[in-house]
Motif scaffolding. Structure first.
Motif, PDB file in Angstrom:
ATOM      1  N   TYR A  33       2.169  35.287  18.032  1.00  0.00           N
ATOM      2  CA  TYR A  33       3.419  35.010  18.071  1.00  0.00           C
ATOM      3  C   TYR A  33       4.272  35.615  19.186  1.00  0.00           C
ATOM      4  O   TYR A  33       4.997  35.049  19.495  1.00  0.00           O
ATOM      5  CB  TYR A  33       3.972  35.977  16.491  1.00  0.00           C
ATOM      6  CG  TYR A  33       3.744  34.933  15.348  1.00  0.00           C
ATOM      7  CD1 TYR A  33       3.146  34.149  15.136  1.00  0.00           C
ATOM      8  CD2 TYR A  33       4.010  35.760  14.241  1.00  0.00           C
ATOM      9  CE1 TYR A  33       2.909  33.323  14.142  1.00  0.00           C
ATOM     10  CE2 TYR A  33       3.848  35.266  12.998  1.00  0.00           C
ATOM     11  CZ  TYR A  33       3.147  34.017  12.682  1.00  0.00           C
ATOM     12  OH  TYR A  33       3.174  33.401  11.587  1.00  0.00           O
ATOM     13  N   GLY A  34       3.691  36.855  19.582  1.00  0.00           N
ATOM     14  CA  GLY A  34       4.325  37.247  20.759  1.00  0.00           C
ATOM     15  C   GLY A  34       4.269  36.251  21.953  1.00  0.00           C
ATOM     16  O   GLY A  34       4.989  36.042  22.612  1.00  0.00           O
ATOM     17  N   GLY A  54      12.626  33.773  16.934  1.00  0.00           N
ATOM     18  CA  GLY A  54      12.384  32.890  18.034  1.00  0.00           C
ATOM     19  C   GLY A  54      12.982  31.462  17.774  1.00  0.00           C
ATOM     20  O   GLY A  54      13.386  30.773  18.536  1.00  0.00           O
ATOM     21  N   LEU A  84       9.841  38.169  13.791  1.00  0.00           N
ATOM     22  CA  LEU A  84       9.891  37.840  15.292  1.00  0.00           C
ATOM     23  C   LEU A  84       9.791  36.391  15.278  1.00  0.00           C
ATOM     24  O   LEU A  84      10.573  35.607  16.202  1.00  0.00           O
ATOM     25  CB  LEU A  84       8.703  38.509  15.895  1.00  0.00           C
ATOM     26  CG  LEU A  84       8.661  38.131  17.089  1.00  0.00           C
ATOM     27  CD1 LEU A  84       9.362  39.093  18.183  1.00  0.00           C
ATOM     28  CD2 LEU A  84       7.354  38.085  18.005  1.00  0.00           C
ATOM     29  N   VAL A 144       6.690  33.199  21.170  1.00  0.00           N
ATOM     30  CA  VAL A 144       8.058  33.551  21.336  1.00  0.00           C
ATOM     31  C   VAL A 144       8.476  33.926  22.712  1.00  0.00           C
ATOM     32  O   VAL A 144       9.437  33.466  23.256  1.00  0.00           O
ATOM     33  CB  VAL A 144       8.319  34.715  20.524  1.00  0.00           C
ATOM     34  CG1 VAL A 144       9.810  35.292  20.895  1.00  0.00           C
ATOM     35  CG2 VAL A 144       8.163  34.410  19.012  1.00  0.00           C
ATOM     36  N   LYS A 189      12.534  39.861  23.210  1.00  0.00           N
ATOM     37  CA  LYS A 189      11.581  39.966  24.228  1.00  0.00           C
ATOM     38  C   LYS A 189      10.718  41.310  24.403  1.00  0.00           C
ATOM     39  O   LYS A 189       9.612  41.218  24.338  1.00  0.00           O
ATOM     40  CB  LYS A 189      12.270  39.762  25.714  1.00  0.00           C
ATOM     41  CG  LYS A 189      12.809  38.511  26.107  1.00  0.00           C
ATOM     42  CD  LYS A 189      13.609  38.621  27.519  1.00  0.00           C
ATOM     43  CE  LYS A 189      14.041  37.312  27.975  1.00  0.00           C
ATOM     44  NZ  LYS A 189      14.744  37.509  29.388  1.00  0.00           N
ATOM     45  N   ALA A 249       8.330  41.192  21.400  1.00  0.00           N
ATOM     46  CA  ALA A 249       7.212  39.993  21.609  1.00  0.00           C
ATOM     47  C   ALA A 249       6.296  40.624  22.614  1.00  0.00           C
ATOM     48  O   ALA A 249       4.943  40.572  22.194  1.00  0.00           O
ATOM     49  CB  ALA A 249       7.834  38.714  21.966  1.00  0.00           C
TER      50      ALA A 249
END
Length: 235
Positions: free
Chosen positions: A122-123, A89, A85, A126, A104, A107
């Motif tokens: 990370y979510g 990004g 992920l 991104v 999306k 994330a």
């Protein structure tokens, strides 16, 4: 270079020069088995070598994007899925509308499921890179309700990143910052939000941000910011 030769080279790469030499050899091929081996090395996050290996995966360009999109949808190892992920990004300019939509969704799931700190981080990051108006609501919830102070702070920064890409969302994001400042007691979160507000308004309230490090009198700055924003958001 064969996989076995690469594995041997990897084991021997103890110094920076040898690590860079290994990566140069690793990137000579975009064959699927070589990319798979490169990807598999991302599970060794405890090594200093990890950050070089992850950063250089971007060099694989569109072929790397296609590979990682498949991993993002099929990978069972949550740590590796998170790295896929994150790299996607970084490669976002290579992605089409449908692929961004997949990014999306994943994330957002990392944020909502709250499996661990890293996946949430990370979510959030991104979504800041690729988010639009719909994703603002998700980040607003994290800024207001995430139990981790640092993640709330990252959510604040991610909202600013969305504004960088979509300036038409300025008023919506400013209102979120205003509501956060009224209710937030933590100085780390507040200093981040004030720094972001300074960028949106192109005004200084006494908070300085240099290379991600923030300093200044947060309480004094908070009073100044609230006084300014109240004029617009409490009419």
């Amino acid at each position: 270079m064969t996989i076995e030769e690469l594995k041997k080279s990897y084991q021997e790469a103890k110094e920076l020069s040898s690590q860079l030499n290994f990566i140069e050899k690793l990137l000579e091929s975009n064959d699927k088995d070589i990319i798979e081996y490169h990807y598999s090395l991302l599970k060794y996050k405890e090594t200093d070598f990890f950050y070089l290996l992850r950063a250089k995966f971007v060099k694989r360009g569109n072929i790397g994007s296609i590979f990682l999109l498949e991993k993002l949808q099929k990978e069972k190892n949550i740590a590796l899925k998170a790295e896929a992920l994150f790299i996607l990004g970084l490669l976002r300019e290579n992605l089409n509308f449908k692929e961004i939509k997949i990014l999306k969704f994943n994330a957002s799931q990392f944020i909502l499921k709250k499996e661990n700190y890293v996946t949430q981080y990370y979510g959030i990051i991104v979504l800041g890179w690729i988010g639009q108006e719909k994703e603002v609501k998700i980040l607003e919830n994290e800024l207001s309700n995430n139990l981790d102070v640092i993640l709330r702070s990252y959510a604040s920064s991610a909202l600013r990143q969305i504004w960088f890409n979509h300036e038409n969302l300025k008023e919506k994001i400013l209102r979120i910052y205003f509501n956060s400042l009224k209710n937030e007691d933590n100085s780390i979160v507040n200093s981040t939000s004030i720094s972001c507000i300074q960028d949106l308004l192109q005004k200084k309230f006494g908070i300085n941000e240099v290379n991600g490090k923030i300093s200044g009198n947060v309480e004094k700055a908070k009073i100044k910011v609230l006084n300014i924003l109240e004029k617009d958001f409490t009419k």
